[in-house]
Design a protein around this motif. Structure first.
Motif, PDB file in Angstrom:
ATOM      1  N   TRP A   4       0.811  -1.222   0.000  1.00 51.51           N
ATOM      2  CA  TRP A   4       0.000   0.000   0.000  1.00 51.51           C
ATOM      3  C   TRP A   4       0.841   1.268   0.000  1.00 51.51           C
ATOM      4  O   TRP A   4       0.326   2.352  -0.007  1.00 51.51           O
ATOM      5  CB  TRP A   4      -0.971   0.011   1.180  1.00 51.51           C
ATOM      6  CG  TRP A   4      -0.298  -0.061   2.531  1.00 51.51           C
ATOM      7  CD1 TRP A   4       0.098   0.970   3.293  1.00 51.51           C
ATOM      8  CD2 TRP A   4       0.038  -1.235   3.253  1.00 51.51           C
ATOM      9  NE1 TRP A   4       0.663   0.533   4.449  1.00 51.51           N
ATOM     10  CE2 TRP A   4       0.632  -0.831   4.464  1.00 51.51           C
ATOM     11  CE3 TRP A   4      -0.096  -2.611   2.990  1.00 51.51           C
ATOM     12  CZ2 TRP A   4       1.082  -1.745   5.412  1.00 51.51           C
ATOM     13  CZ3 TRP A   4       0.337  -3.495   3.941  1.00 51.51           C
ATOM     14  CH2 TRP A   4       0.919  -3.079   5.134  1.00 51.51           C
ATOM     15  N   ASP A 114      -6.289  10.907   3.222  1.00 52.93           N
ATOM     16  CA  ASP A 114      -5.813   9.809   2.381  1.00 52.93           C
ATOM     17  C   ASP A 114      -6.734   9.502   1.202  1.00 52.93           C
ATOM     18  O   ASP A 114      -6.444   8.598   0.414  1.00 52.93           O
ATOM     19  CB  ASP A 114      -5.624   8.547   3.227  1.00 52.93           C
ATOM     20  CG  ASP A 114      -4.548   8.740   4.272  1.00 52.93           C
ATOM     21  OD1 ASP A 114      -4.832   8.510   5.472  1.00 52.93           O
ATOM     22  OD2 ASP A 114      -3.437   9.148   3.902  1.00 52.93           O
ATOM     23  N   LEU A 143      -5.502   3.144  -4.540  1.00 53.70           N
ATOM     24  CA  LEU A 143      -4.620   3.378  -3.402  1.00 53.70           C
ATOM     25  C   LEU A 143      -3.189   2.920  -3.663  1.00 53.70           C
ATOM     26  O   LEU A 143      -2.352   2.933  -2.759  1.00 53.70           O
ATOM     27  CB  LEU A 143      -5.182   2.669  -2.163  1.00 53.70           C
ATOM     28  CG  LEU A 143      -6.524   3.207  -1.636  1.00 53.70           C
ATOM     29  CD1 LEU A 143      -7.049   2.318  -0.520  1.00 53.70           C
ATOM     30  CD2 LEU A 143      -6.384   4.648  -1.156  1.00 53.70           C
ATOM     31  N   THR A 163      -6.477  -0.442   4.421  1.00 52.21           N
ATOM     32  CA  THR A 163      -7.247   0.720   4.893  1.00 52.21           C
ATOM     33  C   THR A 163      -7.144   0.954   6.395  1.00 52.21           C
ATOM     34  O   THR A 163      -7.525   2.026   6.872  1.00 52.21           O
ATOM     35  CB  THR A 163      -8.727   0.542   4.532  1.00 52.21           C
ATOM     36  OG1 THR A 163      -9.228  -0.672   5.118  1.00 52.21           O
ATOM     37  CG2 THR A 163      -8.916   0.495   3.023  1.00 52.21           C
ATOM     38  N   LEU A 166      -5.387   4.171   7.397  1.00 52.45           N
ATOM     39  CA  LEU A 166      -5.716   5.346   6.593  1.00 52.45           C
ATOM     40  C   LEU A 166      -6.965   6.059   7.112  1.00 52.45           C
ATOM     41  O   LEU A 166      -7.767   5.499   7.861  1.00 52.45           O
ATOM     42  CB  LEU A 166      -5.935   4.935   5.134  1.00 52.45           C
ATOM     43  CG  LEU A 166      -4.765   4.230   4.442  1.00 52.45           C
ATOM     44  CD1 LEU A 166      -5.133   3.916   3.005  1.00 52.45           C
ATOM     45  CD2 LEU A 166      -3.510   5.096   4.500  1.00 52.45           C
ATOM     46  N   SER A 191     -11.849   6.281   9.318  1.00 55.78           N
ATOM     47  CA  SER A 191     -12.489   6.477   8.024  1.00 55.78           C
ATOM     48  C   SER A 191     -14.007   6.564   8.189  1.00 55.78           C
ATOM     49  O   SER A 191     -14.545   6.465   9.289  1.00 55.78           O
ATOM     50  CB  SER A 191     -12.113   5.341   7.074  1.00 55.78           C
ATOM     51  OG  SER A 191     -10.719   5.322   6.830  1.00 55.78           O
TER      52      SER A 191
END
Length: 739
Positions: A4, A114, A143, A163, A166, A191
């Motif tokens: 990532w 992000d 991503l 994720t 992020l 998120s």
């Protein structure tokens, strides 16, 4: 380097052939002999931009401040739960779900450094829904992940790992089911996931979702949206027509925008022309199309296409009904379904945002959705099936209104009832208040069903339903509806050859004509009923006609002509063994005696009427007689007893929801307080003000009479005592809020 973090750090690669079909991927060197080390020096590609994939907010986006605040509250309420907050925005096609969600997430872009990811899950696409695996691969690549696993389980694990650290905002648009959404939920807490769907997706509740059902635009916001499309000057020139257009578009932004686009392409066309076009309901969906783009129809077709066959059939049949709302019992009757099955299918329609909850157990279509359902029914259901569904609806309304009538006015509910399709589960009401409340709330729909039955030649259904609505007319006095319904019912009973039904329509309708001040028409109806009753040797109907004629002459200021009719009514009814009718005639005789100053005679009539009605029992009519008796006692100097009886009568009318007689009794209390030295002007004023607040809502003549009473009282003088120790009913709260 973790996958990532490879965004922008991918090495340049080449493909080189080495004999036959063998291929080597990656960097390679072709050399006869290599001595020492080989060093590759590759320039890094520029990093991929932070993904900002949200759809743009339409230029015509207006209002929605309350909805945005609700979304903020839902997200805040789920913060700190250990998972990324999840918010579901549901609603019908064209209501603006995507625009709202995009606006909300864009306004918070700084909170998600992000990236903001978006995908359309195609939940209502004719070509089928998008696979969550495809959406996840799209997100991972955005991503910077270059090697996305093909195995779904591995892909989910990678998605959650990527994720977790992020701070992302993800918009999953047009979701079809909770199962389509669930794999795409994020692994971390920082998120936010927003989902839009025509379904409520209640299956996401265990995943911590917060739910918001998006409704139509407020009228002013919808007008502002129309103004953006056609220019404010055109709206200013025709403000009422502009409001009519947005009302006919059901507040759906999509429909308003389509209407605006059509108007914008015709700058010289008045707004009223669009309103008239939309008012032609059968053409409304076609009218809302621009250059062949029938977006409203397409959105509804897409929602319809994914319904199961039973759900789709019920949707079609409900669209035929001439009603604003429907209940589970009605849906069961229309579809010839068991109640539980109807509940299940309605839940599916609610979940699909094709139907919305109006209140507990009551549902409704948006206007445009109802039209779409009716179109599908016309296209897919043969004529006999459509007729059967409508006849089932008429029978259900007749059975339900009759159940209310039998509870509210049992002595009057004597006419026959015939059904083509008797409801499988007979309707019932808990108490009188619930029964009258149902009749009141459904009054427009009930009249629509009467019209439908009359138009289709179901004459017995038409006049019987009008007869069943008697408690509504008697207690709440909707004069125009009362008169129109009885005109329709009278014609239907005559066509059906039902003499008894026609007499009932004549006498009940004449009461409405008289109450509305149309005395000549009322007398003509009573006289016709009287002739037929005598020809048919029907004593009860003869007495009813005589009572009505006496009451009309009384109202017209002809007491000498009224009294013989009333005395004859008493004699006929007593001879027929019908004490209820005789008591009602005595109430009118009492009024005439009171007006003539014969107070002792009036008291005798009122007492006899009250006692006879109390034995039946007839609580509503007993309370009417008691109210007159209380007023007469106060006039005779027995204020304490009179005010007490009026107060008791008022309680009955309040408990049964009889608005007209609440107002009349309050007016009588005001009259009696004026006469009583122990009550006084301030108490009278309080009663009159409460009476006026009730009369104002439905009877201009009655309201004007009470205003005159208030004017004669003169202005209230603050600080001046007004016999606070007087007898009778205490002065209650003033104004409409007290009722």
């Amino acid at each position: 380097m973790p996958l990532w973090e490879t965004r922008g750090a991918e090495m340049e690669s080449h493909t080189n052939a080495i004999g036959g079909s063998a291929r080597v991927y990656g960097h390679s060197v072709q050399a006869g002999q290599v001595q020492g080390g080989i060093h590759f020096h590759a320039e890094k590609k520029p990093p991929l931009p932070v993904p900002r994939q949200l759809p743009r907010v339409p230029a015509h986006f207006v209002g929605r401040e309350r909805d945005l605040a609700v979304l903020d509250g839902l997200e805040a309420g789920r913060a700190g739960s250990g998972t990324a907050p999840l918010v579901v925005v549901s609603g019908p096609g064209g209501v603006g779900k995507t625009a709202l969600a995009s606006c909300w997430l864009r306004s918070r872009s700084e909170e998600f450094p992000d990236g903001q990811l978006y995908t359309d899950l195609l939940g209502h696409s004719a070509g089928g829904q998008a696979l969550w695996t495809e959406a996840m691969g799209q997100f991972l690549r955005a991503l910077g992940v270059t090697q996305v696993p093909s195995e779904p389980a591995e892909r989910v694990a990678l998605w959650r790992s990527v994720t977790a650290p992020l701070r992302l905002a993800v918009l999953l648009d047009n979701a079809f089911s909770a199962a389509q959404v669930r794999p795409l939920l994020l692994g971390g807490q920082g998120s936010l996931v927003a989902v839009t769907s025509r379904y409520r997706l209640t299956g996401l509740g265990p995943d911590g979702a917060g739910f918001h059902q998006l409704g139509p635009l407020a009228v002013e916001d919808a007008v502002a949206l129309l103004s953006r499309g056609i220019g404010p000057e055109r709206v200013r020139r025709e403000p009422a027509e502009a409001r009519r257009v947005v009302a006919l578009c059901a507040g759906l932004p999509l429909a308003v925008c389509l209407a605006a686009a059509r108007l914008a392409s015709r700058p010289r066309q008045p707004v009223r022309a669009m309103a008239r076009a939309l008012e032609r309901e059968a053409e409304r969906l076609s009218t809302l199309a621009v250059e062949g783009d029938s977006a409203v129809r397409a959105a509804l077709d897409e929602s319809y296409a994914v319904l199961g066959p039973d759900t789709a059939r019920l949707y079609r049949l409900l669209g035929l009904l001439p009603v604003r709302v429907f209940e589970t019992g009605l849906a069961a009757a229309v579809g010839a379904l068991a109640f539980a099955e109807a509940e299940r299918l309605i839940d599916a329609l609610v979940e699909g945002s094709l139907v919305e909850d109006a209140e507990a157990g009551v549902f409704r279509f948006h206007d445009l959705v109802r039209l779409h359902a009716a179109e599908r029914c016309e296209a897919e259901e043969p004529g006999p099936r459509r007729d059967e569904a409508l006849r089932r609806a008429a029978d259900w309304y007749l059975a339900t209104a009759t159940a209310a009538q039998r509870l509210l006015t049992p002595a009057q509910a004597t006419m026959e009832r015939t059904y083509r399709y008797p409801p499988q589960e007979p309707p019932a009401f808990e108490d009188e208040s619930a029964a009258l409340g149902w009749l009141d709330a459904r009054r427009a729909d009930l009249l629509g069903v009467v019209r439908m039955a009359a138009d289709r030649g179901w004459d017995d259904s038409a006049w019987m339903l009008v007869d069943a609505l008697w408690p509504l007319f008697q207690r709440l006095r909707y004069y125009e509806l009362w008169i129109e319904a009885h005109r329709l019912g009278l014609s239907a009973a005559r066509r059906a050859g039902r003499r008894a039904g026609a007499r009932r329509m004549l006498t009940s309708g004449a009461i409405g004509l008289s109450a509305a001040g149309r005395l000549d028409d009322a007398i003509a109806w009573y006289q016709e009923a009287l002739r037929d009753a005598r020809e048919s040797n029907h004593a009860r109907d003869e007495g009813q006609s005589l009572l009505g004629l006496g009451a009309c002459h009384r109202e017209a200021g002809r007491p000498a002509e009224a009294v013989p009719y009333l005395r004859r009514a008493v004699a006929v009814w007593e001879g027929a063994g019908y004490p209820r009718g005789a008591a009602l005639a005595r109430i009118v005789l009492g009024e005439l005696a009171e007006l003539g100053g014969e107070i002792r005679t009036a008291l005798g009539h009122y007492r006899a009427a009250r006692d006879a009605l109390a034995e039946l029992p007839e609580p509503y009519e007993t309370a009417r007689a008691q109210a007159f008796l209380g007023r007469a006692l106060a006039a005779a100097g027995q204020a304490e007893e009179g005010l007490a009886l009026l107060g008791q009568a008022l309680t009955v009318f309040e408990e049964t929801g009889a608005t007209h007689w609440q107002a009349r009794t309050l007016e009588m209390l005001g009259e009696s307080a004026e006469r009583s030295p122990g009550a006084g002007r301030r108490t009278a004023r309080g009663h009159y003000e409460r009476s006026l607040a009730l009369f104002t809502s439905y009877s201009a003549d009655d309201a004007e009479r009470v205003r005159e009473r208030l004017a004669r009282l003169g202005p209230d003088t603050p600080g001046v005592p007004d016999s606070p120790d007087g007898p009778g009913v205490p002065d209650g709260p003033r104004g409409p809020e007290a009722d």
